[in-house]
Write an enzyme that holds these catalytic residues in place. Structure first.
Site, short mmCIF file in Angstrom:
data_model
loop_
_atom_site.label_atom_id
_atom_site.label_comp_id
_atom_site.label_asym_id
_atom_site.label_seq_id
_atom_site.Cartn_x
_atom_site.Cartn_y
_atom_site.Cartn_z
N GLU A 122 -3.99 -9.42 5.09
CA GLU A 122 -4.31 -8.71 6.32
C GLU A 122 -5.43 -7.72 6.03
O GLU A 122 -5.23 -6.77 5.27
CB GLU A 122 -3.10 -7.93 6.86
CG GLU A 122 -3.42 -7.30 8.21
CD GLU A 122 -2.58 -6.09 8.58
OE1 GLU A 122 -2.44 -5.83 9.78
OE2 GLU A 122 -2.08 -5.37 7.69
N GLU B 12 -7.97 4.10 -3.56
CA GLU B 12 -8.99 4.89 -2.91
C GLU B 12 -9.87 5.50 -4.00
O GLU B 12 -9.38 5.83 -5.08
CB GLU B 12 -8.38 6.02 -2.06
CG GLU B 12 -7.59 5.53 -0.87
CD GLU B 12 -6.18 5.05 -1.22
OE1 GLU B 12 -5.65 5.48 -2.26
OE2 GLU B 12 -5.63 4.25 -0.45
N ASN C 103 0.80 -1.22 0.00
CA ASN C 103 0.00 0.00 0.00
C ASN C 103 0.84 1.27 0.00
O ASN C 103 0.46 2.27 -0.58
CB ASN C 103 -0.93 0.01 1.21
CG ASN C 103 -1.75 1.28 1.28
OD1 ASN C 103 -2.55 1.56 0.41
ND2 ASN C 103 -1.50 2.10 2.31
N HIS C 104 1.98 1.21 0.68
CA HIS C 104 2.77 2.43 0.87
C HIS C 104 4.25 2.07 0.91
O HIS C 104 4.62 0.92 1.12
CB HIS C 104 2.37 3.12 2.18
CG HIS C 104 2.33 2.18 3.35
ND1 HIS C 104 1.15 1.58 3.78
CD2 HIS C 104 3.31 1.70 4.15
CE1 HIS C 104 1.43 0.80 4.82
NE2 HIS C 104 2.72 0.84 5.06
N ASP D 53 0.30 -6.95 3.61
CA ASP D 53 -0.04 -5.94 4.60
C ASP D 53 -1.20 -5.06 4.10
O ASP D 53 -1.16 -4.58 2.96
CB ASP D 53 1.22 -5.09 4.84
CG ASP D 53 1.07 -4.08 5.94
OD1 ASP D 53 0.85 -4.49 7.08
OD2 ASP D 53 1.19 -2.87 5.65
N ARG E 1 2.63 -12.63 3.10
CA ARG E 1 1.60 -12.06 3.94
C ARG E 1 1.47 -10.62 3.46
O ARG E 1 2.43 -9.85 3.48
CB ARG E 1 2.03 -12.13 5.41
CG ARG E 1 1.07 -11.48 6.40
CD ARG E 1 1.45 -10.03 6.66
NE ARG E 1 0.64 -9.41 7.71
CZ ARG E 1 0.72 -8.12 8.05
NH1 ARG E 1 1.55 -7.33 7.40
NH2 ARG E 1 -0.04 -7.64 9.01
CA CA Z 1 -3.83 3.14 -0.66
#
Ligand code: CA
Length: 545
Positions: free
Chosen positions: A283, A250, A145-146, A243, A241
């Site tokens: 997750e 978004e 994600n980041h 995250d 895994r």
């Molecule tokens: Ca995002």
């Protein structure tokens, strides 16, 4: 070596059952299988993850090999036999990639390397080889994600509004965006936007300001992360895994698992399926059904963490009623598509230790561990819980360090973790809860978990069997049936912590009489009904076919 350990654990389990069973009636002895051979069969092939015991490792705190007080990959490799002896089949390593460590590695500055504190790519290769030689698997943490705000992609993106990576992150002239109605994740600050003076704009981050969100609406970003996944799969890792993987895109329509994110996960799964016997676990970002992570059951994640159990279980276990637990697992079976496998945790790196969450009452997490090992799903243990580790008091990165303290392995300075000074102080009473101490104590947390995991090993019903909740007329008793093609098991877990309770499951319709495998409860078949008796905080695991 490898043969002795399961046998010893089985002997402990049988001793426990024999010494403490309240049932005096003769029990059947069902024909026993070669459980080691069964385990090998079940842990081979693409469905291996259903039967594996996973163990989450904070590499920094497991074993130091170099004397600098920081756990590392060679240290972990040197402990594989210890973990295998406990009953661990697969490791999930918290992020091992280079990181400024604003979030303990969940802020990655290089996706194709190893944090120098932990070692080198060659050290990872050695870990993979050593694990695979033992029949163990290794999953890496993939933070999609980041990135870190020090990642070269972000350093380039922030330079101006026209550079080649100008839109690899999410930028806005104001600390908001009409297309992104998504706030910060609780615990990670008050705002999701931070001003960057170089570019003269605000960047978006669901987590800390040092963790800017990537812009997955730019297809180059998603492609770059697929390259990252291939890099590690080519290296031999057994999966990922992932995250907070629901947060990739978004939009005004939502901030979690919107259709574009689901489509990206399908692409990731296609890449994964290009390699044999790999798996990945999702997750979630919070509560709620994990069904969206599974798609049709075979096109997205193999597993997803069940936060709806992870968060409330200490309250459920202590509340005296089996109802919330029975309802939760029954509903989960209904909600998930065929093929989905729940990933069951009692704790992880984001939670207080079991010891703290249960008020220091060990038999509460022990009953929860019985549920974790026997309900449908794959158990994920968090390192150190096998010692019932007490929380630490020192904070180096953030408050969660209290549950990220070093493993105490043995007596002496450094407790076998390091010959130097640990990067963070051990938790309370660490010298009294070392692996060496607990291994020698048949009543220890370590012995308990080892016996429980040995019982699950090589029994297909627990990893992949059906579930039927058996309704008992005493609401304090959780009773359920797990069945594979040729074996059936009943598990009883008592929620009353002060009194022995007895109840009848009128419609149990058990396929056979009960043979006690573990625990102090008793189970007697009476026609279609079954009578179950559970001592205070007790449990029982029975074979009934
Ligand atoms: Ca995002």
């Amino acid at each position: 070596m490898n043969h002795k350990i399961p046998l010893r654990a089985a002997a402990v389990a049988m001793t426990l059952a024999a010494c403490t069973s309240t049932s005096r009636a003769p029990e059947p002895a069902y024909p026993e299988k070669d459980r080691a051979a069964e385990a090998q069969r079940l842990l081979s092939g693409p469905g291996w993850y259903r039967h594996a015991i996973f163990y989450e490792v904070y590499v920094r705190s497991l074993q130091d090999s170099g004397g600098d007080g920081i756990g590392d990959l060679p240290g972990l490799t040197s402990r594989l036999d210890d973990l295998k002896a406990l009953g661990v089949d697969a490791l999930w390593l918290m992020p091992i990639m280079p990181s400024p460590f604003a979030d303990s590695g969940y802020d990655v500055s290089d996706y194709l390397g190893v944090n120098p504190d932990y070692g080198t790519l060659a050290d990872l290769d050695a870990l993979l080889a050593a694990a695979h030689a033992r029949g163990m698997r290794v999953m890496l943490d993939l933070v999609l994600n980041h990135t870190s705000d020090r990642h070269p992609w972000f350093l380039e993106s922030r330079q101006d509004r026209t550079n080649p990576r100008a839109d690899w992150y999410v930028w806005s002239d104001t600390p908001s965006s009409p297309t992104i109605p998504c706030g910060p994740i609780p615990g990670f600050g008050n705002g999701a936007w931070t001003f960057d003076a170089t570019r003269g704009q605000y960047y978006f981050h669901r987590f800390g300001a040092a963790q800017p969100d990537l812009n997955y609406w730019n297809p180059d970003v998603g492609a770059a992360m697929l390259d990252v996944a291939r890099f590690w799969l080519d290296r031999g890792v057994d999966g990922f895994r992932c995250d907070v993987v629901g947060l990739l895109h978004e939009s005004p329509a939502g901030c979690d698992m919107i259709p574009e994110t689901q489509a990206y996960i399908r692409r990731l799964r296609t890449e994964l399926d290009g390699y044999p016997d790999r798996a990945m676990v999702a997750e979630p970002a919070g509560f709620g059904s994990t069904a969206p992570f599974f798609g049709g059951g075979s096109d997205m994640f193999q597993m997803a963490f069940d936060f709806d159990f992870l968060f409330p279980w200490p309250g459920w276990i202590a509340a005296g009623s089996a109802r919330p637990l029975a309802d939760h697992f029954a509903a989960l079976q209904q909600a998930l598509p065929p093929g989905a496998q729940s990933a069951i945790q009692l704790s992880n790196h984001d939670f207080a230790r079991n010891f703290e969450r249960t008020g220091g009452v060990s038999f509460r997490w022990r009953r929860a561990a019985v549920i974790q090992a026997t309900m449908p799903g794959t158990p994920f243990l968090y390192y150190g819980e096998e010692l019932d580790l007490r929380p630490g008091t020192q904070v180096v990165v953030d408050d969660r360090d209290r549950a990220r303290t070093p493993m105490p392995w043995s007596d002496g300075p450094g407790l076998g973790f390091t010959t130097g000074t640990p990067w963070i102080a051990f938790g309370a009473d660490a010298a009294r809860t070392t692996v060496a101490t607990e291994r020698a104590d048949p009543g220890s947390a370590h012995a308990f978990l080892k016996g429980l995991l040995a019982l699950r090993r090589g029994r297909e019903a627990f990893g992949a069997g059906s579930l039927r909740i058996l309704e008992v007329d005493d609401p304090s008793i959780l009773l359920f049936l797990r069945e594979s093609a040729d074996e059936s098991y009943v598990v009883a877990v008592g929620m009353d912590e002060t009194a022995t309770r007895s109840g009848v499951a009128a419609a149990a319709r058990l396929p056979g009489d009960a043979q006690t495998l573990l625990g102090t409860a008793s189970l007697v078949r009476e026609g279609d009904a079954a009578r179950v008796t559970v001592p205070p905080s007790g449990f029982g695991i029975f074979r009934v076919r």
